[in-house]
Motif scaffolding. Structure first.
Motif, PDB file in Angstrom:
ATOM      1  N   THR A 382       0.847  -1.193   0.000  1.00 26.52           N
ATOM      2  CA  THR A 382       0.000   0.000   0.000  1.00 26.52           C
ATOM      3  C   THR A 382       0.883   1.242   0.000  1.00 26.52           C
ATOM      4  O   THR A 382       1.993   1.236   0.538  1.00 26.52           O
ATOM      5  N   SER A 383       0.392   2.324  -0.610  1.00 30.18           N
ATOM      6  CA  SER A 383       1.169   3.559  -0.732  1.00 30.18           C
ATOM      7  C   SER A 383       1.388   4.206   0.626  1.00 30.18           C
ATOM      8  O   SER A 383       0.508   4.195   1.497  1.00 30.18           O
ATOM      9  N   MET A 384       2.573   4.798   0.799  1.00 30.00           N
ATOM     10  CA  MET A 384       2.875   5.544   2.012  1.00 30.00           C
ATOM     11  C   MET A 384       2.352   6.978   1.857  1.00 30.00           C
ATOM     12  O   MET A 384       2.113   7.466   0.754  1.00 30.00           O
ATOM     13  N   GLU A 385       2.186   7.634   2.983  1.00 23.68           N
ATOM     14  CA  GLU A 385       1.758   9.036   2.963  1.00 23.68           C
ATOM     15  C   GLU A 385       2.818   9.901   2.276  1.00 23.68           C
ATOM     16  O   GLU A 385       4.017   9.710   2.470  1.00 23.68           O
ATOM     17  N   LYS A 386       2.361  10.853   1.505  1.00 21.99           N
ATOM     18  CA  LYS A 386       3.281  11.771   0.811  1.00 21.99           C
ATOM     19  C   LYS A 386       3.549  12.980   1.712  1.00 21.99           C
ATOM     20  O   LYS A 386       3.107  14.100   1.443  1.00 21.99           O
ATOM     21  N   ASP A 387       4.279  12.720   2.786  1.00 19.83           N
ATOM     22  CA  ASP A 387       4.513  13.744   3.795  1.00 19.83           C
ATOM     23  C   ASP A 387       5.997  14.063   3.980  1.00 19.83           C
ATOM     24  O   ASP A 387       6.375  14.829   4.863  1.00 19.83           O
ATOM     25  N   GLY A 388       6.852  13.439   3.173  1.00 19.99           N
ATOM     26  CA  GLY A 388       8.280  13.694   3.276  1.00 19.99           C
ATOM     27  C   GLY A 388       8.966  12.968   4.416  1.00 19.99           C
ATOM     28  O   GLY A 388      10.169  13.159   4.616  1.00 19.99           O
ATOM     29  N   SER A 389       8.222  12.124   5.148  1.00 23.18           N
ATOM     30  CA  SER A 389       8.829  11.436   6.290  1.00 23.18           C
ATOM     31  C   SER A 389       8.450   9.959   6.385  1.00 23.18           C
ATOM     32  O   SER A 389       9.132   9.202   7.063  1.00 23.18           O
ATOM     33  N   SER A 390       7.380   9.546   5.730  1.00 17.23           N
ATOM     34  CA  SER A 390       6.938   8.148   5.807  1.00 17.23           C
ATOM     35  C   SER A 390       7.776   7.287   4.869  1.00 17.23           C
ATOM     36  O   SER A 390       7.665   7.368   3.639  1.00 17.23           O
ATOM     37  N   LEU A 391       8.631   6.464   5.452  1.00 19.54           N
ATOM     38  CA  LEU A 391       9.552   5.640   4.683  1.00 19.54           C
ATOM     39  C   LEU A 391       8.854   4.429   4.074  1.00 19.54           C
ATOM     40  O   LEU A 391       8.016   3.795   4.710  1.00 19.54           O
ATOM     41  N   GLY A 392       9.232   4.098   2.855  1.00 21.85           N
ATOM     42  CA  GLY A 392       8.728   2.899   2.205  1.00 21.85           C
ATOM     43  C   GLY A 392       9.671   2.475   1.104  1.00 21.85           C
ATOM     44  O   GLY A 392      10.696   3.124   0.845  1.00 21.85           O
ATOM     45  N   GLU A 393       9.344   1.389   0.422  1.00 22.00           N
ATOM     46  CA  GLU A 393      10.191   0.912  -0.671  1.00 22.00           C
ATOM     47  C   GLU A 393       9.772   1.579  -1.976  1.00 22.00           C
ATOM     48  O   GLU A 393       8.580   1.708  -2.277  1.00 22.00           O
ATOM     49  N   ILE A 394      10.767   1.988  -2.755  1.00 27.89           N
ATOM     50  CA  ILE A 394      10.505   2.638  -4.034  1.00 27.89           C
ATOM     51  C   ILE A 394      10.134   1.570  -5.065  1.00 27.89           C
ATOM     52  O   ILE A 394      10.855   0.580  -5.233  1.00 27.89           O
ATOM     53  N   VAL A 395       9.007   1.769  -5.746  1.00 26.33           N
ATOM     54  CA  VAL A 395       8.568   0.851  -6.791  1.00 26.33           C
ATOM     55  C   VAL A 395       8.309   1.646  -8.066  1.00 26.33           C
ATOM     56  O   VAL A 395       7.918   2.811  -8.016  1.00 26.33           O
ATOM     57  N   VAL A 396       8.556   1.009  -9.209  1.00 28.29           N
ATOM     58  CA  VAL A 396       8.376   1.674 -10.494  1.00 28.29           C
ATOM     59  C   VAL A 396       7.773   0.695 -11.482  1.00 28.29           C
ATOM     60  O   VAL A 396       7.817  -0.524 -11.295  1.00 28.29           O
ATOM     61  N   LYS A 397       7.193   1.246 -12.564  1.00 30.18           N
ATOM     62  CA  LYS A 397       6.718   0.414 -13.661  1.00 30.18           C
ATOM     63  C   LYS A 397       6.812   1.213 -14.958  1.00 30.18           C
ATOM     64  O   LYS A 397       6.681   2.432 -14.966  1.00 30.18           O
ATOM     65  N   GLY A 398       7.099   0.517 -16.056  1.00 28.74           N
ATOM     66  CA  GLY A 398       7.210   1.200 -17.336  1.00 28.74           C
ATOM     67  C   GLY A 398       8.189   0.520 -18.262  1.00 28.74           C
ATOM     68  O   GLY A 398       8.857  -0.463 -17.896  1.00 28.74           O
ATOM     69  N   GLY A 399       8.313   1.049 -19.470  1.00 29.41           N
ATOM     70  CA  GLY A 399       9.133   0.450 -20.512  1.00 29.41           C
ATOM     71  C   GLY A 399      10.581   0.217 -20.161  1.00 29.41           C
ATOM     72  O   GLY A 399      11.164  -0.790 -20.585  1.00 29.41           O
TER      73      GLY A 399
END
Length: 548
Positions: A382-399
Motif C-alpha cells: 500500500t502507498s505511504m503518505e506523501k509527507d516527506g517522512s513516511s519511509l517505504g520501498e521505491i517501486v516503479v513500472k514502465g518500458g
C-alpha cells in the motif's frame, strides 16, 4: 473502435536505427573524438556495419552473447551498435572487476566472443584460465589494439586470440544488411549488477526498453542537437545510461578517453567545447577541487548529470561557481539508467546554495518513459503518505524496466511481483509536492565513486578470515568518493590484539576487487544487536558518519 495492426505501423522499436539515420542527417558531423583521431557519423555507421558483418561471418548470430572488456574508447562505442546489428546481445563488463568475477560473468552469460582492450589482456587471460579449470567452453578473443603497443607478449603466447579489432572492421562488408529484431521484446543487452560476484545477476534488456529509456533520457535532460558529450561515465555502467545510442539520435560528438583525472577533464572541456558530462559526484568533486580552476570559470556552462549519492551543498556551490549546471537523478541497472530526476524549476535558481542542494538531493519525479512510481509498504503493498517522512520501498513500472534476471526466475519474481510493480529494494519518501527522495538502500548497497558495492559480499570475505567472529559493513560518508565501505569487526578471543586494521584491509583486497575492500576497519568487542539477534546496522551507520 478497433483497428488491426499492420506491418507498416508495428515495426519493432530499436535504437539501432539511430545510427543509420545519423549517417544521413549528420553524415559529415564529428561522431567520435579520441586523442588525435576523429570520425564522422558516416564513418561510424560504416565501421559498425563492417564489424557486424565480420561477427556474422564468424557465426555470431541472434541470441548469442558478445562481451567487451574495454574502457571508454571508440571501439567500445561502436560495439554498442555492431554487436546487436548482427543479432547478438551486448555484454559490457566492468573493467574494475577481478579475474574471478570476470570468469563468473563469462561462464554465466555463456559468452561466445570477448573483445579485449590491450590494457586488460592479463585480466581476461586469467579469467579464461579459471574457465578452463572448471571445464567451461572458452569464448573466442579479439584484441582491441588501436592505440596500444603493436604486439603483446601475452597475446603472442595465447592461442585464444583469433584476430584484432581493426582487422575485423577492415575485412567486413560496408553494405551489410544489419539484423533487425524479430520482436521489439528481443534482448539487446545483458548487464551485470555490481557487487554480486558470488551469485551474479545478469540484467536483460530488450530493444523496446532501451529505445524508451534512450528517448526518455534525451528529453528529460533536454539534450539539444549536436551536443559535445565527454565520456567520464563508464559505458559499462548501464550502457552509459543509454547515451551511447542517444548521441547518435541527436548527432552528438562523443569525446572518448581511456582514463582521466581533473586536469584531463578540464583540458578536454576547453579543447572540444564540451557541453554535457555524466557521472558520479566523485567526478564532479574531482574537477571542482582542482586548485588551478578556482579562478578560471568555464567559458560556457557545462551540464553535469549526477547519480548516486546527493551532491553536498559545498560541492554544488563550488561546481556551479565554475560553470557546471548540476542535475541529480536516480536509477538502477534494472531500469536501463535513470528513471527519476530532480525536474528543476526556474524559480529555484533564486534560492541560496544550501536550499538548492537540498532540493537537488531529492531525486525528483519520474521521467516520461516511466509510467508510474510510488513509495509503498512492501508487506502490505500500500502507498505511504506523501509527507516527506513516511519511509517505504521505491517501486516503479514502465518500458525501461528489465525483462528479468538471466537464469534466475526466483530473483526476478521477488522484485517483479504480480501487482505489476518492480520493487527496487531502495527506501525513500515522497514529499507533499510529489518529489521522491531516496533515503536508504534496504539491500545495504554502498555507492563508492559510482560503483555499487554489496555489503553482504564484503562481509562474507571478512567472515572467511579465521580471526573474525562477527562482521558488518556499512557506508562511511566520504567527501571524495561519496561513500566508502566501513567494516565493524569483532575478533575471536584467541586472536585478541593480533589483527590490525591494515592486515584486515589487505586480507579483503586479496580476495575482492580493490574498490570493494573496506577503507576503514573498526574493532569492537561485540557488535550491537536487536532482541532478535540482528546486527543494528543503523547504529553502525551513525558511528561511521561520526568517523567521517
Amino acid at each position: 473502435m478497433e483497428q488491426p495492426r499492420a506491418a507498416a505501423n508495428s515495426t519493432p522499436l530499436t535504437t539501432l536505427g539511430f545510427l543509420e539515420r545519423a549517417a544521413i542527417a549528420y553524415g559529415d558531423h564529428p561522431s567520435i573524438l579520441y586523442n588525435d583521431s576523429a570520425y564522422t557519423w558516416s564513418q561510424t555507421n560504416c565501421r559498425s556495419l563492417q564489424l557486424a558483418s565480420s561477427l556474422s561471418s564468424l557465426g555470431i548470430a541472434r541470441g548469442h552473447v558478445v562481451s567487451v572488456v574495454a574502457p571508454n574508447i571508440p571501439a567500445t562505442y561502436e560495439l554498442h551498435f555492431a554487436v546487436p546489428m548482427c543479432g547478438a546481445i551486448l555484454n559490457t563488463i566492468n573493467t574494475r572487476l577481478d579475474a574471478r568475477t570476470v570468469s563468473t560473468i563469462l561462464h554465466h552469460s555463456e559468452s561466445k566472443l570477448v573483445f579485449v582492450d590491450h590494457q586488460f589482456v592479463p585480466l581476461v587471460l586469467e579469467a579464461i584460465t579459471l574457465l578452463s579449470s572448471n571445464g567451461t567452453q572458452i569464448p573466442l578473443l579479439v584484441l582491441i589494439n588501436d592505440d596500444g603497443p603493436s604486439t603483446s607478449s601475452a597475446v603472442d603466447d595465447s592461442s585464444n586470440f583469433i584476430d584484432t579489432y581493426e582487422n575485423m572492421v577492415e575485412r567486413g562488408d560496408p553494405g551489410f544488411k544489419w539484423v533487425r529484431p524479430e520482436s521489439e521484446w528481443d534482448p539487446i543487452v545483458l548487464n551485470y549488477t555490481s557487487g554480486t560476484t558470488s551469485s551474479p545477476k545478469g540484467v536483460v534488456h530488450c530493444h523496446r526498453g532501451i529505445f524508451i529509456a534512450t528517448v526518455s533520457s534525451l528529453i528529460d535532460w533536454a539534450v539539444p542537437h549536436h551536443p559535445v558529450f565527454l565520456w567520464t561515465l563508464p559505458m559499462f555502467h548501464a550502457n552509459g545510461w543509454c547515451y551511447t545510442w542517444g548521441m547518435a539520435a541527436v548527432g552528438g560528438t562523443n569525446v572518448c578517453l581511456r582514463k582521466f583525472d581533473a586536469t584531463t577533464i578540464y583540458n578536454l572541456i576547453k579543447r572540444h567545447n564540451v557541453t554535457h558530462i555524466c557521472g558520479a559526484p566523485v567526478v564532479l568533486n574531482m574537477v571542482a577541487s582542482l586548485t588551478s580552476l578556482t579562478n578560471q570559470p568555464l567559458e560556457k556552462p557545462v551540464q553535469f548529470l549526477a547519480a548516486g549519492a546527493p551532491v553536498p551543498a559545498p560541492l554544488l556551490l563550488r561546481a556551479e561557481s565554475l560553470g557546471f549546471r548540476v542535475t541529480h537523478c536516480y536509477g538502477l541497472t534494472e531500469t536501463a539508467g535513470f528513471v527519476v530526476s530532480c525536474a528543476w524549476k526556474p524559480e529555484w535558481d533564486a534560492l541560496d546554495a544550501a536550499d538548492r542542494a537540498r532540493l537537488k538531493a531529492r531525486q525528483g519525479v519520474r521521467t516520461i518513459g516511466l509510467m508510474d512510481m510510488d513509495v509503498v509498504d512492501p508487506e502490505r503493498e500500500t502507498s505511504m503518505e506523501k509527507d516527506g517522512s513516511s519511509l517505504g520501498e521505491i517501486v516503479v513500472k514502465g518500458g525501461p524496466v528489465m525483462l528479468g534476471y538471466l537464469k534466475d526466475t526466483t530473483s526476478t519474481s521477488e522484485c517483479m511481483r504480480e501487482d505489476g510493480w518492480f520493487y527496487t529494494g531502495d527506501v525513500g519518501v515522497v514529499h507533499p509536492d510529489g518529489y521522491l527522495e531516496v533515503k536508504d538502500r534496504s539491500k545495504d548497497v554502498i555507492i563508492s565513486g559510482g560503483e555499487n558495492i554489496s555489503s553482504a559480499e564484503v562481509e562474507s570475505v571478512l567472515y572467511s578470515n579465521p580471526a573474525v567472529k562477527e562482521a558488518a559493513v556499512v557506508a562511511r560518508p566520504d567527501e571524495f568518493w561519496g561513500e566508502t565501505p566501513c567494516a565493524f569487526v569483532s575478533l575471536k578471543d584467541e586472536y585478541g590484539e593480533k589483527a590490525s586494521e591494515k592486515e584486515m584491509i589487505e586480507y579483503c583486497r586479496a580476495k575482492l576487487p580493490h574498490y570493494m575492500a573496506p577503507k576503514t576497519v573498526v574493532f569492537k568487542e561485540e557488535l550491537p544487536r536487536t532482541s532478535t539477534g540482528k546486527i543494528k546496522k543503523f547504529v553502525l551507520r551513525e558511528i561511521a558518519k561520526a568517523l567521517a
